[in-house]
Design an enzyme around this catalytic site. Structure first.
Site, PDB file in Angstrom:
ATOM      1  N   GLU A 105      41.310  32.390  31.887  1.00  0.00           N
ATOM      2  CA  GLU A 105      42.294  32.754  32.914  1.00  0.00           C
ATOM      3  C   GLU A 105      43.631  32.047  32.707  1.00  0.00           C
ATOM      4  O   GLU A 105      44.692  32.659  32.854  1.00  0.00           O
ATOM      5  CB  GLU A 105      41.705  32.361  34.281  1.00  0.00           C
ATOM      6  CG  GLU A 105      42.551  32.690  35.478  1.00  0.00           C
ATOM      7  CD  GLU A 105      41.892  32.235  36.792  1.00  0.00           C
ATOM      8  OE1 GLU A 105      41.015  31.352  36.756  1.00  0.00           O
ATOM      9  OE2 GLU A 105      42.268  32.762  37.838  1.00  0.00           O
TER      10      GLU A 105
ATOM     11  N   HIS B 200      20.078  35.342  21.333  1.00  0.00           N
ATOM     12  CA  HIS B 200      19.828  36.782  21.456  1.00  0.00           C
ATOM     13  C   HIS B 200      21.061  37.612  21.123  1.00  0.00           C
ATOM     14  O   HIS B 200      21.151  38.770  21.528  1.00  0.00           O
ATOM     15  CB  HIS B 200      19.325  37.104  22.869  1.00  0.00           C
ATOM     16  CG  HIS B 200      18.019  36.450  23.190  1.00  0.00           C
ATOM     17  ND1 HIS B 200      16.830  36.796  22.572  1.00  0.00           N
ATOM     18  CD2 HIS B 200      17.720  35.427  24.022  1.00  0.00           C
ATOM     19  CE1 HIS B 200      15.856  36.035  23.029  1.00  0.00           C
ATOM     20  NE2 HIS B 200      16.375  35.181  23.913  1.00  0.00           N
TER      21      HIS B 200
ATOM     22  N   ASN C 132      51.654  45.392  51.902  1.00  0.00           N
ATOM     23  CA  ASN C 132      50.575  44.854  51.075  1.00  0.00           C
ATOM     24  C   ASN C 132      49.359  45.737  51.291  1.00  0.00           C
ATOM     25  O   ASN C 132      48.963  45.955  52.442  1.00  0.00           O
ATOM     26  CB  ASN C 132      50.276  43.400  51.516  1.00  0.00           C
ATOM     27  CG  ASN C 132      48.981  42.876  50.927  1.00  0.00           C
ATOM     28  OD1 ASN C 132      48.586  43.258  49.836  1.00  0.00           O
ATOM     29  ND2 ASN C 132      48.320  41.992  51.645  1.00  0.00           N
ATOM     30  N   GLY C 133      48.788  46.264  50.214  1.00  0.00           N
ATOM     31  CA  GLY C 133      47.620  47.138  50.341  1.00  0.00           C
ATOM     32  C   GLY C 133      47.822  48.389  49.507  1.00  0.00           C
ATOM     33  O   GLY C 133      48.641  48.402  48.585  1.00  0.00           O
TER      34      GLY C 133
ATOM     35  N   ARG D  92      50.308  35.059  45.682  1.00  0.00           N
ATOM     36  CA  ARG D  92      49.665  36.344  45.957  1.00  0.00           C
ATOM     37  C   ARG D  92      50.118  37.445  45.000  1.00  0.00           C
ATOM     38  O   ARG D  92      49.578  38.547  45.003  1.00  0.00           O
ATOM     39  CB  ARG D  92      49.961  36.795  47.392  1.00  0.00           C
ATOM     40  CG  ARG D  92      49.464  35.831  48.431  1.00  0.00           C
ATOM     41  CD  ARG D  92      49.781  36.335  49.799  1.00  0.00           C
ATOM     42  NE  ARG D  92      49.026  37.522  50.137  1.00  0.00           N
ATOM     43  CZ  ARG D  92      47.823  37.525  50.676  1.00  0.00           C
ATOM     44  NH1 ARG D  92      47.246  36.380  50.947  1.00  0.00           N
ATOM     45  NH2 ARG D  92      47.209  38.645  50.950  1.00  0.00           N
TER      46      ARG D  92
ATOM     47  N   LYS E 276      37.634  29.951  33.857  1.00  0.00           N
ATOM     48  CA  LYS E 276      38.839  29.144  34.064  1.00  0.00           C
ATOM     49  C   LYS E 276      39.618  29.058  32.763  1.00  0.00           C
ATOM     50  O   LYS E 276      40.832  29.177  32.750  1.00  0.00           O
ATOM     51  CB  LYS E 276      38.411  27.744  34.529  1.00  0.00           C
ATOM     52  CG  LYS E 276      39.370  27.075  35.426  1.00  0.00           C
ATOM     53  CD  LYS E 276      39.084  27.301  36.888  1.00  0.00           C
ATOM     54  CE  LYS E 276      38.959  28.750  37.279  1.00  0.00           C
ATOM     55  NZ  LYS E 276      38.497  28.965  38.620  1.00  0.00           N
TER      56      LYS E 276
ATOM     57  N   LYS F 136      46.235  35.514  43.498  1.00  0.00           N
ATOM     58  CA  LYS F 136      45.251  34.645  44.161  1.00  0.00           C
ATOM     59  C   LYS F 136      44.282  35.445  45.021  1.00  0.00           C
ATOM     60  O   LYS F 136      43.091  35.164  45.056  1.00  0.00           O
ATOM     61  CB  LYS F 136      46.012  33.643  45.027  1.00  0.00           C
ATOM     62  CG  LYS F 136      45.123  32.648  45.753  1.00  0.00           C
ATOM     63  CD  LYS F 136      44.785  31.509  44.848  1.00  0.00           C
ATOM     64  CE  LYS F 136      43.839  30.520  45.466  1.00  0.00           C
ATOM     65  NZ  LYS F 136      43.050  29.842  44.428  1.00  0.00           N
TER      66      LYS F 136
ATOM     67  N   CYS G  55      49.998  40.787  46.649  1.00  0.00           N
ATOM     68  CA  CYS G  55      51.244  41.032  47.364  1.00  0.00           C
ATOM     69  C   CYS G  55      51.297  40.141  48.606  1.00  0.00           C
ATOM     70  O   CYS G  55      50.302  39.958  49.298  1.00  0.00           O
ATOM     71  CB  CYS G  55      51.428  42.475  47.821  1.00  0.00           C
ATOM     72  SG  CYS G  55      51.585  43.623  46.457  1.00  0.00           S
TER      73      CYS G  55
ATOM     74  N   GLU H 237      31.670  29.611  34.922  1.00  0.00           N
ATOM     75  CA  GLU H 237      32.903  29.210  35.606  1.00  0.00           C
ATOM     76  C   GLU H 237      33.859  28.509  34.621  1.00  0.00           C
ATOM     77  O   GLU H 237      35.066  28.758  34.623  1.00  0.00           O
ATOM     78  CB  GLU H 237      32.558  28.288  36.788  1.00  0.00           C
ATOM     79  CG  GLU H 237      33.726  27.646  37.498  1.00  0.00           C
ATOM     80  CD  GLU H 237      34.759  28.644  38.034  1.00  0.00           C
ATOM     81  OE1 GLU H 237      34.482  29.852  38.064  1.00  0.00           O
ATOM     82  OE2 GLU H 237      35.857  28.182  38.383  1.00  0.00           O
TER      83      GLU H 237
ATOM     84  N   TRP I 212      52.328  42.205  43.516  1.00  0.00           N
ATOM     85  CA  TRP I 212      51.346  42.304  42.434  1.00  0.00           C
ATOM     86  C   TRP I 212      51.159  43.809  42.245  1.00  0.00           C
ATOM     87  O   TRP I 212      50.646  44.496  43.123  1.00  0.00           O
ATOM     88  CB  TRP I 212      50.034  41.639  42.841  1.00  0.00           C
ATOM     89  CG  TRP I 212      49.027  41.584  41.735  1.00  0.00           C
ATOM     90  CD1 TRP I 212      48.932  40.630  40.763  1.00  0.00           C
ATOM     91  CD2 TRP I 212      47.965  42.519  41.497  1.00  0.00           C
ATOM     92  NE1 TRP I 212      47.871  40.922  39.932  1.00  0.00           N
ATOM     93  CE2 TRP I 212      47.262  42.060  40.344  1.00  0.00           C
ATOM     94  CE3 TRP I 212      47.536  43.688  42.111  1.00  0.00           C
ATOM     95  CZ2 TRP I 212      46.163  42.739  39.826  1.00  0.00           C
ATOM     96  CZ3 TRP I 212      46.445  44.367  41.588  1.00  0.00           C
ATOM     97  CH2 TRP I 212      45.771  43.882  40.455  1.00  0.00           C
TER      98      TRP I 212
END
Ligand code: M6R
Length: 605
Positions: A485, A501, A98-99, A27, A482, A600, A2, A478, A72
């Site tokens: 995502e 394994h 926001n929160g 955001r 990526k 983000k 947000c 990573e 968000w």
């Protein structure tokens, strides 16, 4: 997670709110809205979907006071009703937030019992109703706002307007909020890029600060109204850095600007002449009492932390990288001689901040490796180390990973220099020279277009595997993060030795395996064996390695990286993997900069 914005003092506040929301959209982008005062209630425009949708629904109006929000979702799906700003029943109070308000359910029941009618599923909506309730008791808007805040539990950055009041009221507790100070206007926002086009003078608010912003007047106080002072700082971000330039996506721009970002990260810190790393934040002796080191981080930053922890472990210092959300379970291993390094691009990730706070309670020394000057992590740490990557807008972290890895590697060297038991590097001059060469080496990776070709060739794969050892294991994880995502395709990263394994059971000719090599002969030999075990079962192997590397005799494909010190080989390989993900997502026409369901900055636990 947000983004909120406010603007006071210019006639086209509405336009500036919308531009600000576009710059904050990284955001959250489930819905967006703005509210202005007009003397007959507050006027609210809000829409589910992107800021573009809001833009279409917003009339060309002049207003000198307004607030805005890009969402968000946490409480309630992304609908028009759940979009912010939220208003009171009388519609003369509007709030952006926001929160998370943890006690919202209890507050809502009490307000409903008093006749307040709610129109959304959100936790936020209790805030305008509470303000309204205090106004109805005869309190003035500022007192009503302060009394409301006292009733909230949780984390919040809030912007609030009350009709006919002539001000934006704002506060923060655990969520970021920064004020922009211009000659003719004031701004408030979750992050600086929201108003960077208009001013570079900023004031970072602290938890508990209350700002009352009027045309030509800014009052800062604590919750009881006692005046507080905050410095006005000048940020050195160039507004052009926050645009896409000639690139189709921020992500591609940010991948391509890694050479510049890294030059900034390294500048003044690699002293080749004297054979040492200089970090002015950490003079010699800073770390001499340290027994053990913990790194805490999430997502991509966690992979950078894994990468960084390798060098410390190799240097003989007990080091563990923890996922910040799991750190709570390890508090018994922290004491005053533990150094805790929190790695967070935004400096606002709730899980990482939680881990930092736990560490501080236990008496540990806390360093924050972060990109955002004045962020919560930077302010709460005993000392921040800035990675100087410049603003990163794409939700997928790219240039900040590289700058984190380099910053952590330099920090590791500084720590090892302070600890007598550390094993000194035998290759210091070469290590430093190759560090200085890194921006050029990345430039050379970016000149190739093999990644684009490979992304296209394997676009019908069922699943994508990434493997490596040591620092290359961090890069494999990573690379997979990526890929999933931004493409929404299944991808997994593994320590190369782990394939046999279990995961080998999934291997077919439609599971390409990206094998990352570091140039360490012994490690690479084993990784090659593991890759061949997959190849024998049908998997195409893509080797990421310098030319003439032994793996090329067997690999089906090659993504070339310049030969360098093994400390940096994984970082160069990662740039190739960033490009593979980018082009694979582009081929699938994914919204690369704003992947679904993500944001983000993740400010909830
Ligand atoms: O701001 P932070 O570095 O603390 O963010 C942590 C993660 O949310 C972040 O790295 C996330 O995994 C990336 N967006 C992935 O590309």
């Amino acid at each position: 997670m947000c983004g909120i914005i406010g603007c006071v003092g210019v006639r086209d506040s509405m336009g500036r709110l919308i531009t600000g929301l576009e710059n904050l959209e990284y955001r959250g982008y489930d819905s967006a809205g703005v509210a202005i005062q007009n003397g007959k209630g507050v006027e609210v425009y809000k829409r589910s979907g992107r800021v573009d949708e809001l833009k279409k629904a917003t009339p060309d109006k002049h207003a000198e006071i307004g607030i805005g929000h890009t969402r968000w979702s946490t409480h309630g799906p992304p609908t028009d009703d759940n979009a912010h700003p939220h208003t009171s029943t009388k519609e003369d109070v509007a709030v952006v937030h926001n929160g998370i308000i943890e006690n919202y359910s209890d507050l809502r029941h009490k307000l409903e019992a008093k006749g307040h009618e709610f129109t959304s599923d959100t936790d936020t909506e209790v805030i305008p109703h509470l303000v309204q309730d205090f106004l109805d008791e005869g309190k003035d808007p500022e007192t009503a706002f302060r009394e409301t805040i006292k009733m909230l539990e949780g984390s919040y950055a809030i912007g609030c307007i009350v009709d006919n009041h002539g001000a934006v009221m704002a506060t923060r507790q655990g969520s970021p909020l920064v004020l922009g100070v211009d000659d003719d206007a004031f701004y408030l926002a979750s992050d600086v890029p929201a108003f960077l086009d208009y001013t570079d003078r900023v004031m970072y608010l602290e938890d508990g600060d209350v700002a009352i912003i009027r045309k030509g007047d800014l009052q800062l106080s604590d919750i009881e109204g006692v005046t507080v002072d905050r410095d006005v700082e000048t940020v050195d971000w160039d507004p052009s850095e926050t645009g896409k330039g000639s690139y189709d996506h921020y992500m591609l721009k940010e991948i391509n600007t890694q050479p510049t970002a890294l030059s900034n990260t390294i500048q003044g810190r690699a002293d080749v002449e004297n054979g040492q790393v200089n970090l002015e934040e950490f003079p010699p002796g800073t770390f001499e009492d340290i027994d053990s080191i913990h790194l805490v981080a999430c997502g991509t930053s966690y992979h950078a932390a894994m990468y960084g922890s390798n060098m410390l472990s190799e240097g003989g210092v007990a080091t563990t990288a923890f996922r910040a959300s799991e750190y709570e379970l390890h508090t018994n291993t922290i004491d005053e001689n533990t150094l805790v390094i929190a790695v967070t691009q935004s400096g606002e990730t709730a899980d990482t901040l939680g881990a930092m706070r736990t560490a501080k309670e236990k008496g540990a020394e806390v360093v924050a490796v972060t990109n955002v000057v004045g962020s919560t992590a930077a302010r709460e740490a005993d000392q921040p180390l800035y990675i100087r990557a410049g603003p990163e807008i794409g939700v997928a972290a790219t240039k900040t990973f590289s700058s984190q890895v380099v910053s952590l590697t330099m920090l590791s060297q500084r720590i090892l220099d302070d600890l007598e038991r550390g094993t000194p590097r035998g290759d210091m001059p070469e290590f430093l020279e190759s560090l200085q060469r890194l921006p050029d080496d990345i430039e050379r990776v970016l000149e190739h277009d093999d990644a684009k070709n490979i992304a296209r060739r394997y676009s019908d794969a069922k699943s994508y595997f990434f493997i490596g050892r040591g620092t290359a294991n961090a890069v494999a994880l990573e690379g997979a993060l990526k890929f999933k995502e931004i493409t929404y395709e299944h991808a997994e990263g593994f320590a190369a030795g782990e394939l046999k394994h279990g995961p080998l059971a999934l291997i077919t000719d439609r599971t390409p395996v990206f094998a990352v090599f570091t140039g360490d002969e012994e490690q690479d030999k084993k990784t090659l064996t593991n890759a061949q075990e997959a190849q024998t079962r049908g998997a195409p192997i893509i080797a990421i390695a310098p030319k003439d590397h032994p793996s090329l005799e067997f690999a089906d494909e090659h993504l070339e990286v310049p030969s360098t010190n093994s400390a940096w080989a994984g970082l160069l390989a990662n740039v190739q993997l960033q490009l593979v993900s980018y082009y694979a997502a582009d081929q699938l026409s994914r919204p690369i900069d704003k992947p679904r369901n993500l944001a983000k900055s993740v400010t909830v636990e």
